[in-house]
Write a protein that holds these residues in place. Structure first.
Motif, PDB file in Angstrom:
ATOM      1  N   THR A 319      41.462  47.378  37.526  1.00  8.41           N
ATOM      2  CA  THR A 319      42.662  48.086  37.091  1.00  8.41           C
ATOM      3  C   THR A 319      43.285  48.961  38.168  1.00  8.41           C
ATOM      4  O   THR A 319      44.394  49.460  38.000  1.00  8.41           O
ATOM      5  CB  THR A 319      42.331  48.954  35.867  1.00  8.41           C
ATOM      6  N   SER A 320      42.571  49.157  39.275  1.00  9.48           N
ATOM      7  CA  SER A 320      43.124  49.938  40.388  1.00  9.48           C
ATOM      8  C   SER A 320      42.858  49.206  41.687  1.00  9.48           C
ATOM      9  O   SER A 320      41.999  48.320  41.749  1.00  9.48           O
ATOM     10  CB  SER A 320      42.511  51.341  40.432  1.00  9.48           C
ATOM     11  N   GLY A 321      43.616  49.586  42.719  1.00  8.79           N
ATOM     12  CA  GLY A 321      43.395  49.015  44.038  1.00  8.79           C
ATOM     13  C   GLY A 321      42.373  49.818  44.822  1.00  8.79           C
ATOM     14  O   GLY A 321      41.707  50.706  44.298  1.00  8.79           O
ATOM     15  N   GLY A 322      42.251  49.488  46.109  1.00 10.41           N
ATOM     16  CA  GLY A 322      41.297  50.176  46.972  1.00 10.41           C
ATOM     17  C   GLY A 322      41.602  49.915  48.427  1.00 10.41           C
ATOM     18  O   GLY A 322      42.705  49.459  48.778  1.00 10.41           O
ATOM     19  N   ASN A 323      40.629  50.189  49.290  1.00  8.55           N
ATOM     20  CA  ASN A 323      40.776  50.013  50.735  1.00  8.55           C
ATOM     21  C   ASN A 323      39.726  49.055  51.269  1.00  8.55           C
ATOM     22  O   ASN A 323      38.620  48.942  50.720  1.00  8.55           O
ATOM     23  CB  ASN A 323      40.622  51.359  51.468  1.00  8.55           C
ATOM     24  N   ILE A 324      40.087  48.384  52.373  1.00  4.19           N
ATOM     25  CA  ILE A 324      39.156  47.564  53.150  1.00  4.19           C
ATOM     26  C   ILE A 324      38.978  48.259  54.495  1.00  4.19           C
ATOM     27  O   ILE A 324      39.939  48.441  55.240  1.00  4.19           O
ATOM     28  CB  ILE A 324      39.673  46.137  53.365  1.00  4.19           C
TER      29      ILE A 324
END
Length: 403
Positions: A319-324
């Motif tokens: 439901t949410s994004g993130g970082n790589i």
């Protein structure tokens, strides 16, 4: 005197172990039936003293294995179970994706650690809900030897009797020393090991070890890798030939006309054979669908692009994004790395998303570099499997370029 020093050293070594057995859990594994023959550490054993770089030996041949790595942490005596969970593990080796059968799993560098008791843990990610673990405890790191072990051994010298007052001492006539012949230098190109070194089948640590050079040993150079990594192709005393890393040896002789040697292809990664029906997942599970680095390899001060496709392999939405987190690290003896972050958005089950970023390496040229990617590095997305969020790209040799 030597026997007394050895007895005292043995007693001091075993005292912390005895205390650990009274105040902590029993040494792991508790019996032979707990050892998984397809995922375990065989060396070093519990209650063992190590120092400097330690080769961790063992076996990882699980059919569903995706990758494995070694972790370590200080051993806290008398700690409760809930407190032990808060004691973090630290990475000891980089992840590997190829199976290993009774061989070296990785090299653990203890030089910068404080002397004391530690635990080792083998972690094997299989794609299931929980990874496989195998612990060895306690292991004693002792890079600084006790002071009494450095006691100087002074040889006893018989003193001559003093001459009588009315008797002059006889003059001592020493024989003339014969001049030593000057050593002749071997004009052929060869290497001399500055540390105990592995000799491998190819020009990367991904190849198997086929021999060793101890510190101070030399070997003839037969060529240099045609891939531009700088690894020398040498001949050992037993007649076998292999590659050695250029930064752990010194060279002598004329290296101007060394032939270019093609390393053999890397051994294929074993194809996992499913042994059980996987259980259905009930949440998000982010994985790397594809990773592409261009140009690869890049020169120093040359910007390269990282294209990543992220896939939600679970049955629930992210439901949410993130970082790589992208990390570019040289292997010239420093832990410093250059990093960049790539953002991604929410993902429905079974969907993919393409994102990209850029990185310009400017540190540690003329050496091997490793590019690693950590998916959801800030743990913003709740996942059913957190053990499959790591990707290691093929190592490359970074030339000086415009640096």
């Amino acid at each position: 005197m030597k026997h007394l020093v050895f007895a005292v050293f043995t007693l001091l070594l075993l005292m912390p172990t005895a205390l650990a057995q009274e105040n902590a859990e029993p040494i792991e594994p508790k019996d032979a039936e707990m050892v998984n023959p397809e995922a375990h550490i065989s060396w070093p054993p519990p209650v063992y003293v190590v120092r400097d770089n330690v080769d961790i030996r063992g076996t990882v041949t699980l059919a569903a294995m995706r990758n494995f790595f070694i972790e370590f942490r200080p051993l806290m005596l008398g700690m409760m179970d809930d407190e032990e969970d808060e004691n973090p593990w630290f990475p000891g080796t980089l992840p590997r994706i190829e199976a290993v059968a009774d061989d070296i799993l990785g090299s653990w560098n203890t030089v910068t650690l404080r002397d004391g008791l530690y635990e080792l843990r083998l972690t094997v990610n299989t794609g299931g809900a929980e990874p496989e673990h195998y612990r060895v405890s306690p292991i004693r790191v002792e890079n600084a030897a006790p002071a009494f072990m450095a006691e100087e051994q002074v040889a006893a010298v018989d003193e001559p009797e003093a001459p009588a007052e009315d008797q002059a001492p006889e003059p001592i006539v020493e024989p003339a020393a014969e001049p030593e012949p000057a050593p002749t230098e071997d004009p052929r190109p060869h290497v001399v090991a500055t540390v105990n070194s592995n000799v491998r089948a190819g020009d990367s640590t991904l190849y198997a070890v086929i021999g060793h050079l101890l510190e101070g040993d030399s070997a003839l150079i037969k060529g240099v890798s045609s891939y531009g990594t700088g690894w020398y192709y040498i001949e050992l005393a037993n007649g076998r030939s292999g590659f050695i890393y250029p930064h752990i040896v010194t060279t002598r002789g004329d290296l101007g006309n060394l032939p270019r040697i093609n390393p053999p292809p890397l051994p294929p990664t074993p194809i996992p054979v499913p042994t059980a029906v996987p259980q259905p997942q009930t949440g998000a599970d982010l994985v790397f669908h594809s990773v592409r680095v261009d140009p690869h390899p890049a020169d120093c001060n040359e910007t390269y692009r990282i294209d990543v496709t992220v896939r939600n392999a679970g049955s629930g939405p992210a439901t949410s994004g993130g970082n790589i987190l992208v990390s570019d690290r040289g292997v010239n003896g420093t832990a410093q790395a250059q990093t960049t972050n790539i953002a991604f958005g929410p993902l429905a089950p079974g969907h993919t998303q393409q994102v990209f970023g850029h990185l310009t390496p400017t540190l540690h040229y003329d050496t091997i570099h490793h590019i690693t990617l950590q998916l959801d590095s800030n743990n913003q997305v709740a996942e059913t499997n957190e053990g499959n969020n790591f990707h290691a790209d093929a190592p490359y040799y970074m030339a000086r370029g415009s640096c």
